[in-house]
Design a protein around this motif. Structure first.
Motif, mmCIF file in Angstrom:
data_model
loop_
_atom_site.group_PDB
_atom_site.id
_atom_site.type_symbol
_atom_site.label_atom_id
_atom_site.label_comp_id
_atom_site.label_asym_id
_atom_site.label_seq_id
_atom_site.Cartn_x
_atom_site.Cartn_y
_atom_site.Cartn_z
ATOM 1 N N UNK A 47 6.442 -21.966 -28.912
ATOM 2 C CA UNK A 47 7.138 -21.846 -29.363
ATOM 3 C C UNK A 47 6.258 -22.148 -31.422
ATOM 4 N N UNK A 48 5.448 -22.123 -31.029
ATOM 5 C CA UNK A 48 4.601 -23.333 -32.222
ATOM 6 C C UNK A 48 3.501 -21.963 -32.107
ATOM 7 N N UNK A 49 3.048 -21.880 -30.841
ATOM 8 C CA UNK A 49 1.581 -21.484 -31.275
ATOM 9 C C UNK A 49 0.316 -22.912 -31.539
ATOM 10 N N UNK A 50 0.689 -24.005 -31.565
ATOM 11 C CA UNK A 50 0.006 -24.915 -31.614
ATOM 12 C C UNK A 50 -0.161 -25.511 -30.288
ATOM 13 N N UNK A 51 -1.688 -26.103 -30.081
ATOM 14 C CA UNK A 51 -1.970 -26.708 -28.335
ATOM 15 C C UNK A 51 -1.726 -27.984 -29.379
ATOM 16 N N UNK A 52 -0.709 -28.681 -28.510
ATOM 17 C CA UNK A 52 0.175 -30.692 -29.058
ATOM 18 C C UNK A 52 -0.937 -31.023 -28.118
ATOM 19 N N UNK A 53 -1.129 -30.705 -27.115
ATOM 20 C CA UNK A 53 -2.046 -31.931 -26.374
ATOM 21 C C UNK A 53 -3.343 -31.911 -26.869
ATOM 22 N N UNK A 54 -3.965 -32.826 -26.185
ATOM 23 C CA UNK A 54 -5.651 -32.832 -26.481
ATOM 24 C C UNK A 54 -6.090 -31.792 -25.538
ATOM 25 N N UNK A 55 -6.902 -30.804 -26.023
ATOM 26 C CA UNK A 55 -7.664 -29.995 -25.350
ATOM 27 C C UNK A 55 -8.820 -29.976 -25.337
ATOM 28 N N UNK A 56 -9.278 -29.768 -24.921
ATOM 29 C CA UNK A 56 -11.130 -28.942 -24.318
ATOM 30 C C UNK A 56 -11.119 -27.457 -24.899
ATOM 31 N N UNK A 57 -11.927 -27.194 -25.979
ATOM 32 C CA UNK A 57 -12.090 -25.867 -25.732
ATOM 33 C C UNK A 57 -13.795 -25.040 -25.648
ATOM 34 N N UNK A 58 -14.382 -23.983 -24.646
ATOM 35 C CA UNK A 58 -15.828 -23.146 -25.169
ATOM 36 C C UNK A 58 -15.286 -22.064 -25.755
#
Length: 160
Positions: A47-58
């Motif tokens: 709904x928000x387009x936010x990453x609410x969990x802590x994610x790690x991305x490359x």
């Protein structure tokens, strides 16, 4: 740009918070509540387009001084250009910004998303959705409950 999720960190809302919200003291429903809680977090992220969990991305690709990653909120970022660490980086919204003196061919960015302090209104929205899913397991939830969407509207990334 190629974006790859590397890791999922802690859930922003705990099982204990959900059980308190649902007024459940026993452990009999823990697996069910956990599943509903994860579904509620995913619904809030969508709904928000936010990453609410802590994610790690490359994020990898060709060099550019401003790289729009689409990932928000950025909590930490590190950048390598042609294998060399770049120290003076900044970010705004979902865009990683490199210093004007930086140049190269290939870029690799490691991004950690999440909030330093998780907003209480997002927690409340997630708990409301969790409660709705728990209390009405056979109901198809096509839309977020009105109170949840009202709480999340302030965080929604419009035009993403």
């Amino acid at each position: 740009m190629k974006v790859k999720r590397l890791d999922i960190g802690q859930s922003p809302v705990t099982l204990e918070q959900a059980k308190r919200h649902l007024r459940i003291a026993s452990n009999d429903f823990d697996a069910d509540i956990t599943g509903k809680l994860e579904a509620a977090i995913t619904a809030a992220e969508n709904y928000t387009g936010l990453m609410l969990r802590e994610y790690e991305f490359s994020v990898t690709g060709d060099f550019a001084r401003q790289i729009k990653t689409g990932l928000m909120p950025i909590k930490e970022a590190s950048v390598k250009v042609d294998g060399n660490e770049i120290s003076d980086i900044d970010w705004e919204d979902s865009t990683v910004i490199l210093p004007g003196t930086c140049s190269g061919r290939k870029i690799e960015i490691k991004i950690k998303t999440g909030f330093d302090v998780f907003p209480d209104d997002i927690t409340a929205a997630i708990l409301l959705v969790t409660g709705r899913l728990f209390e009405n397991p056979s109901d198809s939830v096509e839309n977020l409950p009105k109170a949840s969407s009202n709480l999340l509207n302030a965080y929604k990334r419009w035009g993403r």
